[in-house]
Design a protein around this motif. Structure first.
Motif, PDB file in Angstrom:
ATOM      1  N   ALA A  26       0.756  -1.255  -0.048  1.00  0.00           N
ATOM      2  CA  ALA A  26      -0.080  -0.020  -0.112  1.00  0.00           C
ATOM      3  C   ALA A  26       0.880   1.329  -0.165  1.00  0.00           C
ATOM      4  CB  ALA A  26      -1.046  -0.064   1.270  1.00  0.00           C
ATOM      5  N   ARG A  27       1.886   1.241   0.821  1.00  0.00           N
ATOM      6  CA  ARG A  27       2.871   2.380   0.754  1.00  0.00           C
ATOM      7  C   ARG A  27       3.611   2.469  -0.431  1.00  0.00           C
ATOM      8  NH1 ARG A  27       5.807   1.240   6.581  1.00  0.00           N
ATOM      9  NH2 ARG A  27       4.030   2.055   7.974  1.00  0.00           N
ATOM     10  N   ARG A  28       3.877   1.394  -1.211  1.00  0.00           N
ATOM     11  CA  ARG A  28       4.425   1.557  -2.475  1.00  0.00           C
ATOM     12  C   ARG A  28       3.468   2.138  -3.395  1.00  0.00           C
ATOM     13  NH1 ARG A  28       8.263   0.175  -6.251  1.00  0.00           N
ATOM     14  NH2 ARG A  28       7.435  -0.888  -8.256  1.00  0.00           N
ATOM     15  N   TYR A  38      -4.576   8.432  -7.441  1.00  0.00           N
ATOM     16  CA  TYR A  38      -4.445   7.126  -6.554  1.00  0.00           C
ATOM     17  C   TYR A  38      -3.527   7.330  -5.370  1.00  0.00           C
ATOM     18  CZ  TYR A  38      -5.891   5.104 -11.227  1.00  0.00           C
ATOM     19  OH  TYR A  38      -6.542   4.530 -12.410  1.00  0.00           O
ATOM     20  N   GLY A  39      -2.628   8.096  -5.657  1.00  0.00           N
ATOM     21  CA  GLY A  39      -1.585   8.417  -4.582  1.00  0.00           C
ATOM     22  C   GLY A  39      -2.089   8.954  -3.386  1.00  0.00           C
ATOM     23  N   GLU A  44      -3.979   7.209   2.368  1.00  0.00           N
ATOM     24  CA  GLU A  44      -5.229   7.269   3.555  1.00  0.00           C
ATOM     25  C   GLU A  44      -5.347   5.723   3.730  1.00  0.00           C
ATOM     26  OE1 GLU A  44      -9.791   7.776   3.722  1.00  0.00           O
ATOM     27  OE2 GLU A  44      -8.625   9.728   3.009  1.00  0.00           O
ATOM     28  N   ILE A  45      -5.383   4.940   2.626  1.00  0.00           N
ATOM     29  CA  ILE A  45      -5.558   3.408   2.710  1.00  0.00           C
ATOM     30  C   ILE A  45      -4.515   2.841   3.552  1.00  0.00           C
ATOM     31  CG2 ILE A  45      -6.145   1.387   1.698  1.00  0.00           C
ATOM     32  CD1 ILE A  45      -7.836   2.872  -0.549  1.00  0.00           C
ATOM     33  N   GLU A  47      -2.298   3.941   5.525  1.00  0.00           N
ATOM     34  CA  GLU A  47      -2.379   4.524   6.952  1.00  0.00           C
ATOM     35  C   GLU A  47      -3.434   3.604   7.602  1.00  0.00           C
ATOM     36  OE1 GLU A  47      -1.486   5.917  10.459  1.00  0.00           O
ATOM     37  OE2 GLU A  47      -0.460   6.436   8.605  1.00  0.00           O
ATOM     38  N   GLU A  48      -4.425   3.465   7.069  1.00  0.00           N
ATOM     39  CA  GLU A  48      -5.539   2.420   7.757  1.00  0.00           C
ATOM     40  C   GLU A  48      -5.088   1.029   7.747  1.00  0.00           C
ATOM     41  OE1 GLU A  48      -9.233   2.649   5.473  1.00  0.00           O
ATOM     42  OE2 GLU A  48      -9.298   4.856   5.951  1.00  0.00           O
ATOM     43  N   ILE A  49      -4.309   0.492   6.816  1.00  0.00           N
ATOM     44  CA  ILE A  49      -3.801  -0.846   6.682  1.00  0.00           C
ATOM     45  C   ILE A  49      -2.674  -1.059   7.720  1.00  0.00           C
ATOM     46  CG2 ILE A  49      -2.440  -2.370   5.293  1.00  0.00           C
ATOM     47  CD1 ILE A  49      -4.059  -1.369   2.926  1.00  0.00           C
ATOM     48  N   GLU A  50      -1.843   0.227   7.946  1.00  0.00           N
ATOM     49  CA  GLU A  50      -1.004   0.185   9.278  1.00  0.00           C
ATOM     50  C   GLU A  50      -1.761   0.130  10.547  1.00  0.00           C
ATOM     51  OE1 GLU A  50       2.685   0.146  11.270  1.00  0.00           O
ATOM     52  OE2 GLU A  50       2.342  -0.166   9.315  1.00  0.00           O
ATOM     53  N   GLN A  51      -2.645   0.850  10.539  1.00  0.00           N
ATOM     54  CA  GLN A  51      -3.355   0.736  11.977  1.00  0.00           C
ATOM     55  C   GLN A  51      -4.068  -0.646  12.236  1.00  0.00           C
ATOM     56  OE1 GLN A  51      -6.574   4.027  11.418  1.00  0.00           O
ATOM     57  NE2 GLN A  51      -4.746   5.479  11.561  1.00  0.00           N
ATOM     58  N   ASP A  52      -4.649  -1.373  11.195  1.00  0.00           N
ATOM     59  CA  ASP A  52      -4.938  -2.677  11.057  1.00  0.00           C
ATOM     60  C   ASP A  52      -4.055  -3.761  11.570  1.00  0.00           C
ATOM     61  OD1 ASP A  52      -7.540  -1.657  10.095  1.00  0.00           O
ATOM     62  OD2 ASP A  52      -7.166  -2.549   8.163  1.00  0.00           O
ATOM     63  N   ARG A  53      -2.599  -3.436  11.280  1.00  0.00           N
ATOM     64  CA  ARG A  53      -1.468  -4.207  11.443  1.00  0.00           C
ATOM     65  C   ARG A  53      -1.427  -4.131  13.097  1.00  0.00           C
ATOM     66  NH1 ARG A  53       3.151  -4.428  12.868  1.00  0.00           N
ATOM     67  NH2 ARG A  53       3.549  -2.163  13.043  1.00  0.00           N
ATOM     68  N   GLU A  54      -1.609  -2.791  13.331  1.00  0.00           N
ATOM     69  CA  GLU A  54      -1.158  -2.516  14.831  1.00  0.00           C
ATOM     70  C   GLU A  54      -2.445  -3.342  15.620  1.00  0.00           C
ATOM     71  OE1 GLU A  54      -0.956   1.728  14.770  1.00  0.00           O
ATOM     72  OE2 GLU A  54       1.204   1.710  13.956  1.00  0.00           O
ATOM     73  N   ASP A  55      -3.608  -3.337  15.238  1.00  0.00           N
ATOM     74  CA  ASP A  55      -4.616  -3.727  16.069  1.00  0.00           C
ATOM     75  C   ASP A  55      -4.274  -5.472  16.215  1.00  0.00           C
ATOM     76  OD1 ASP A  55      -7.067  -2.188  16.973  1.00  0.00           O
ATOM     77  OD2 ASP A  55      -7.173  -1.367  14.845  1.00  0.00           O
TER      78      ASP A  55
END
Length: 163
Positions: A26-28, A38-39, A44-45, A47-55
Motif C-alpha cells: 500500500a505504501r509503495r 491514486y496516490g 489514506e488507505i 495508513e488504515e492498513i498500518e493501523q489494522d496491522r497494529e490492531d
C-alpha cells in the motif's frame, strides 16, 4: 482465560506476516502515485492498513501469541521480490504496475477481512478479544476493499487497451 490454541497462534502469525507485506504494498502504491488521485487515496488507505496491522499485534499480545520474526522477514522480502514482475517497461513503474499492485492489494484486504470474520466467530470463547472492535475492523476492511476496487477498475480501464 484459557490458553490460546496453537493453531490460532499459527493463523494469527500468518496474517501478521501478510499484514507486513500489505502495508509495504500500500505504501509503495501511494509513493509511486504521489501527486495524482491514486496516490492521495492510497496514502489514506495505507495508513488504515498500518493501523489494522497494529490492531492485530495488540490482539496477539493480549492472547500472548509470540510473533514469528522469520515469517515477518520472509513476508517483507517476498513483497520486495514481487516488485520484479514484468510491467511493460524495462525500468520503472508503469500503469500496468499500478493495476497489478492494486489487484494484489484487493486480494490482501479480502484475506484480512476473512481474518476479522474468523475472529468474530470466537465470540463467547474465553479469549480477550474485543468483539466490538472486531466489528469495526470488518467494516473498515470492507470500506478499504471497495475503495481499492474502484481504483483497480479505473486503472484497468486506463491501461488494458494501451499498446
Amino acid at each position: 482465560m484459557s490458553s490460546v490454541p496453537g493453531l490460532l497462534g499459527v493463523y494469527l502469525n500468518d496474517h501478521h506476516a501478510g499484514s507486513v507485506a500489505g502495508v509495504e504494498l500500500a505504501r509503495r502504491i501511494a509513493k509511486q502515485n504521489s501527486g495524482n488521485e491514486y496516490g492521495r487515496e492510497m496514502s489514506e488507505i495505507a495508513e488504515e492498513i498500518e493501523q489494522d496491522r497494529e490492531d492485530l499485534v495488540r490482539i496477539m499480545d493480549r492472547l500472548a501469541v509470540r510473533r514469528k520474526r522469520l515469517r515477518l522477514g520472509a513476508a517483507w522480502v517476498g513483497e520486495k521480490i514481487g516488485r520484479l514482475k514484468p510491467n511493460g517497461r524495462l525500468l520503472g513503474y508503469s500503469p500496468l504496475s499500478r493495476l497489478i499492485e492494486l489487484e494484489g492489494l484487493v486480494i490482501g484486504i479480502t484475506g484480512k477481512r476473512a481474518l476479522w470474520r474468523s475472529l468474530e466467530q470466537l465470540d463467547g470463547a474465553e479469549l480477550p478479544i474485543d468483539q466490538a472492535r472486531i466489528g469495526e475492523l470488518i467494516a473498515r476492511a470492507e470500506s478499504q476493499r471497495e475503495r481499492v476496487e474502484r481504483l483497480r477498475l479505473r486503472a484497468a480501464s486506463e491501461v488494458l487497451l494501451q499498446d
